[in-house]
Structure formats: structure tokens, C-alpha cells
Design an enzyme around this catalytic site. Structure first.
Site, PDB file in Angstrom:
ATOM      1  N   THR A 119       0.810  -1.216   0.000  1.00  0.00           N
ATOM      2  CA  THR A 119       0.000   0.000   0.000  1.00  0.00           C
ATOM      3  C   THR A 119       0.843   1.265   0.000  1.00  0.00           C
ATOM      4  OG1 THR A 119      -1.521   1.297   1.371  1.00  0.00           O
ATOM      5  CG2 THR A 119      -0.084  -0.207   2.530  1.00  0.00           C
ATOM      6  N   TYR A 143      -2.183   0.393   9.809  1.00  0.00           N
ATOM      7  CA  TYR A 143      -2.393  -0.317   8.544  1.00  0.00           C
ATOM      8  C   TYR A 143      -1.110  -0.301   7.710  1.00  0.00           C
ATOM      9  CZ  TYR A 143      -3.876  -1.207   3.789  1.00  0.00           C
ATOM     10  OH  TYR A 143      -3.955  -1.694   2.520  1.00  0.00           O
TER      11      TYR A 143
HETATM   12  C1  UD1 Z   1      -7.128   3.876   0.713  1.00  0.00           C
HETATM   13  C2  UD1 Z   1      -7.115   2.426   1.105  1.00  0.00           C
HETATM   14  C3  UD1 Z   1      -5.893   2.116   1.874  1.00  0.00           C
HETATM   15  C4  UD1 Z   1      -4.660   2.534   1.064  1.00  0.00           C
HETATM   16  C5  UD1 Z   1      -4.757   3.994   0.652  1.00  0.00           C
HETATM   17  C6  UD1 Z   1      -3.606   4.329  -0.282  1.00  0.00           C
HETATM   18  C7  UD1 Z   1      -9.058   1.035   1.699  1.00  0.00           C
HETATM   19  C8  UD1 Z   1     -10.219   0.833   2.624  1.00  0.00           C
HETATM   20  N1  UD1 Z   1      -8.295   2.123   1.923  1.00  0.00           N
HETATM   21  O1  UD1 Z   1      -7.167   4.634   1.904  1.00  0.00           O
HETATM   22  O2  UD1 Z   1      -5.855   0.730   2.125  1.00  0.00           O
HETATM   23  O3  UD1 Z   1      -3.510   2.376   1.836  1.00  0.00           O
HETATM   24  O4  UD1 Z   1      -5.986   4.182  -0.038  1.00  0.00           O
HETATM   25  O5  UD1 Z   1      -3.642   5.683  -0.628  1.00  0.00           O
HETATM   26  O6  UD1 Z   1      -8.852   0.278   0.780  1.00  0.00           O
HETATM   27  N2  UD1 Z   1     -12.775  10.845   2.489  1.00  0.00           N
HETATM   28  C9  UD1 Z   1     -13.775  11.719   2.790  1.00  0.00           C
HETATM   29  N3  UD1 Z   1     -15.022  11.230   3.096  1.00  0.00           N
HETATM   30  C10 UD1 Z   1     -15.302   9.882   3.110  1.00  0.00           C
HETATM   31  C11 UD1 Z   1     -14.265   8.979   2.783  1.00  0.00           C
HETATM   32  C12 UD1 Z   1     -13.013   9.489   2.494  1.00  0.00           C
HETATM   33  O7  UD1 Z   1     -13.570  12.927   2.812  1.00  0.00           O
HETATM   34  O8  UD1 Z   1     -16.440   9.499   3.409  1.00  0.00           O
HETATM   35  C13 UD1 Z   1     -11.450  11.362   2.123  1.00  0.00           C
HETATM   36  C14 UD1 Z   1     -10.332  10.893   3.030  1.00  0.00           C
HETATM   37  O9  UD1 Z   1     -10.184  11.747   4.139  1.00  0.00           O
HETATM   38  C15 UD1 Z   1      -9.133  10.931   2.063  1.00  0.00           C
HETATM   39  C16 UD1 Z   1      -9.750  10.570   0.724  1.00  0.00           C
HETATM   40  O10 UD1 Z   1     -11.146  10.844   0.849  1.00  0.00           O
HETATM   41  O11 UD1 Z   1      -8.623  12.220   1.958  1.00  0.00           O
HETATM   42  C17 UD1 Z   1      -9.592   9.088   0.375  1.00  0.00           C
HETATM   43  O12 UD1 Z   1     -10.025   8.299   1.471  1.00  0.00           O
HETATM   44  P1  UD1 Z   1     -10.403   6.764   1.296  1.00  0.00           P
HETATM   45  O13 UD1 Z   1     -11.168   6.566   0.051  1.00  0.00           O
HETATM   46  O14 UD1 Z   1     -11.002   6.296   2.589  1.00  0.00           O
HETATM   47  O15 UD1 Z   1      -8.982   6.069   1.053  1.00  0.00           O
HETATM   48  P2  UD1 Z   1      -7.642   6.138   1.918  1.00  0.00           P
HETATM   49  O16 UD1 Z   1      -7.895   6.451   3.342  1.00  0.00           O
HETATM   50  O17 UD1 Z   1      -6.704   7.040   1.169  1.00  0.00           O
END
Ligand code: UD1
Length: 333
Positions: A119, A143
Site C-alpha cells: 500500500t 495499517y
Molecule cells: C485507501 C485504502 C488504503 C490505502 C490507501 C492508499 C481502503 C479501505 N483504503 O485509503 O488501504 O492504503 O488508499 O492511498 O482500501 N474521504 C472523505 N469522506 C469519506 C471517505 C473518504 O472525505 O467518506 C477522504 C479521506 O479523508 C481521504 C480521501 O477521501 O482524503 C480518500 O479516502 P479513502 O477513500 O477512505 O482512502 P484512503 O484512506 O486514502
């Protein structure tokens, strides 16, 4: 020469199932080991499914021997960053200790090729615009650390034995199979594009934007979103590479550019054709501001050529799957 069979751990999960589909389409002999904690039996298609745990050494050893496995693709893991912050031992137990057990079985059985789902979280908060594979490893959540420890075990085992491996560092995986046959049905999903599509189809009330004060152009987190089919293809290319005698290597898998949370929300609104209910919220624990890949090495070494580097296309395939889920037409509904 006929190739050996392949064990895919976590092959009933989101990413694993897309890889299994591509492997079986390529005529490979595939056995899936999955405990179905977040995966779905329906997702493995024609491949053989064994329900069980990667930490179960007796089961794994039996499987490796009885199926003549010489390549292992290891997806089974917990993946939710904020959960790893609140419950770290869950992550070290499943992601690190179980990987150690799996590797012990592989060593014993003489498995030759190992492809590991690592990752971008191993980079922590990177300096500069994009991470190369040589950027410092400094995970900021359990993680990322749990995966980095597995990378180190693999590195050391490969040095000490005949095993060769490819560790693929995934950036933000999204999208679903464009033919609509499989997709992301993960329960209690936390991934941005999935969550936004759930809001778009009315399965979730609102989307929270976690953090609007990051040092990024619009204040929200920036990620390198890669379509799951391109990522799956990188695994097949990595397997070819190892079978062709390639040395152990660690490779980033991303497109090399990023989108902010707001840009993703815009894309989902564009594709869905309507506005989403969005609310600004505080930062989420464990989230770095920006994660973008330099992925030239995967391209040059594996000959990997991504086909779906298009945010709207990624969102469209996610939304199509989400609509089927909302209509109760597919597994996980
Ligand atoms: C994901 C992966 C992680 C990997 C990473 C690599 C999963 C579950 N997560 O994590 O394993 O190491 O990519 O970059 O597979 N966000 C919001 N609102 C939401 C959800 C997310 O604002 O409801 C934002 C988060 O704060 C972040 C971005 O969107 O800035 C991406 O988040 P998310 O899609 O959860 O992925 P990662 O945490 O980056």
C-alpha cells in the site's frame, strides 16, 4: 510448459475478485482462500473457493500441496485506515502475523512466486509531489506499518530462499468491472468513491468531507485513484515477470496524478447528473494530505499499460455497480 496453479488469498474480496476474474479468463488454474469476512462467494466466479483463514497453517499447507501451487497472490487483509488507528492489534494480527504464517507454509512447500498487496500507506506523509518506490517508508497508521512489516518479511525471505516476490504498493483503488459482473460490495465501506456513490443512489444519507484545511489546492485530501481493472492487470503482468525469472521488486501502482475530495465529489455529481448531500467535517485520524504515485517502474519493468486513467470512467463503473446494489440485483445487496 504448463504453469503451476495459483493460490489467491482474499480472492472473494473487492480487488482479489477482479484479479481472479482476469486469471481465470487467461486460462490459469486458480484456488481462492477467503474467510468471507468481507468477501462474497459469488465474486469468485468459476474459480474453486476454499473458505478459511490464511492464519490456518494446517489448511494452507494442505492446499499448497494438494493443488500443486507454485504462485501465491496474497490479498487477504484488513484495509481500513481509521480502524487500524483505533484497533491496531487487529491489523498486526491479520495483516502481519497471518502473512508470516502464510510465508512459513510457502517456504515449506517450495512456492516460487509471491505477489503481495502492499500500500501507499507505507510512505506516510511523503515529502514532495509524488512517491517513488525509493521514497522513505514512514507509515503514520497501523495499517501502513502492518503492511510494511510484511514487505520486510518478504524481502528477507526472498534473500534467504528460492522465493521471488513482487510487492505492489496500491494507491487508491476504485471502480468496478466495466462489464458489470463483479464490483465493490464491501459492507460498511469507507472508501470515498464508494461512499459518494452510495449517497448518489440514496443508500447513504450524506457524504462527509474529512478535512478542509489540508495544505492542498482546495484544502481537501488528494489521492491517486486507479481503476481496479488496471490494478488487476498489473498483478497478471507481475506474475508473468516472476515466471520469466524476474528478480524480487517493489512497485507502485497508481496513475501518477491526483484528485482532491472535492474533485471526486464533482465527478460523482457530473456522472450521476445531480448534486450530492455533502457536509464538511474534521480531519479523519491517520489520513495524510496527499498521496500520489510515481509509477514509471511498473510500466517499464512489467510492461504495464493502464487503460482506464479517467476519473469519470472510474466513477461511472462504481455508480453502475452501486445502482445494481440499490436495486438488489447483485451480491452484497
Ligand atoms: C485507501 C485504502 C488504503 C490505502 C490507501 C492508499 C481502503 C479501505 N483504503 O485509503 O488501504 O492504503 O488508499 O492511498 O482500501 N474521504 C472523505 N469522506 C469519506 C471517505 C473518504 O472525505 O467518506 C477522504 C479521506 O479523508 C481521504 C480521501 O477521501 O482524503 C480518500 O479516502 P479513502 O477513500 O477512505 O482512502 P484512503 O484512506 O486514502
Amino acid at each position: 510448459m504448463e504453469q503451476g496453479a495459483i493460490l489467491v488469498t482474499g480472492g472473494a474480496g473487492y480487488i482479489g475478485s477482479h484479479v481472479v476474474r482476469q486469471l481465470t479468463a487467461a486460462g490459469e488454474r486458480v484456488v481462492v482462500l477467503d474467510n468471507l469476512s468481507t468477501g462474497f462467494a459469488e465474486a469468485v466466479g468459476n474459480a474453486e473457493l476454499v473458505v478459511g483463514d490464511t492464519g490456518d497453517q494446517a489448511l494452507v499447507s494442505r492446499l499448497l500441496a494438494s493443488h500443486g501451487i507454485d504462485s501465491v497472490l496474497h490479498f487477504a487483509a484488513h484495509t481500513v485506515v481509521p480502524e487500524s488507528v483505533s484497533n491496531p492489534l487487529k491489523y498486526y494480527g491479520n495483516n502481519t502475523c497471518h502473512t508470516r504464517n502464510l510465508l512459513a507454509c510457502c517456504q515449506e512447500a517450495g512456492v516460487r512466486h509471491f505477489i503481495f498487496s502492499s500500500t501507499a500507506a507505507v510512505y506516510g506523509i511523503p515529502e514532495g509531489d509524488a512517491c517513488t518506490e525509493d521514497s522513505p517508508n514512514a507509515p503514520i497508521n497501523a495499517y501502513g506499518t502492518s503492511k510494511l512489516m510484511s514487505e520486510w518479511m518478504l524481502r528477507d525471505l526472498s534473500a534467504a530462499s528460492g522465493l521471488r516476490h513482487v510487492a505492489l504498493r496500491y494507491f487508491n483503488v476504485a471502480g468496478s468491472s466495466p462489464d458489470g459482473s463483479i464490483g465493490q460490495s464491501t459492507p460498511r465501506a469507507t472508501l470515498l468513491i464508494k461512499v459518494a456513490c452510495e449517497v448518489a443512489t440514496g443508500r447513504r444519507e450524506k457524504l462527509m468531507i474529512f478535512g478542509t484545511d489540508y495544505p492542498t489546492p482546495d484544502g481537501t485530501g488528494v489521492r491517486d485513484y486507479i481503476h481496479v481493472e488496471d490494478l488487476a492487470d498489473a498483478h497478471l503482468k507481475a506474475l508473468d515477470y516472476l515466471r520469466g525469472g524476474g528478480e524480487s521488486v517493489t512497485l507502485n501502482c497508481g496513475y501518477g496524478h491526483g484528485y482532491s475530495v472535492r474533485e471526486v465529489v464533482d465527478a460523482v455529481e457530473r456522472v450521476a447528473g445531480h448534486r450530492l448531500n455533502v457536509e464538511e467535517a474534521p480531519r479523519r485520524p491517520g489520513d495524510p494530505p496527499i498521496l500520489i504515485a510515481r509509477a514509471d517502474r511498473a510500466r517499464s519493468l512489467l510492461g504495464w499499460e493502464p487503460k482506464y486513467d479517467d476519473l469519470d470512467f472510474i466513477v461511472r463503473t462504481s455508480l453502475e455497480w452501486e445502482k445494481k446494489l440499490a436495486a438488489g440485483e447483485v451480491y452484497g445487496a
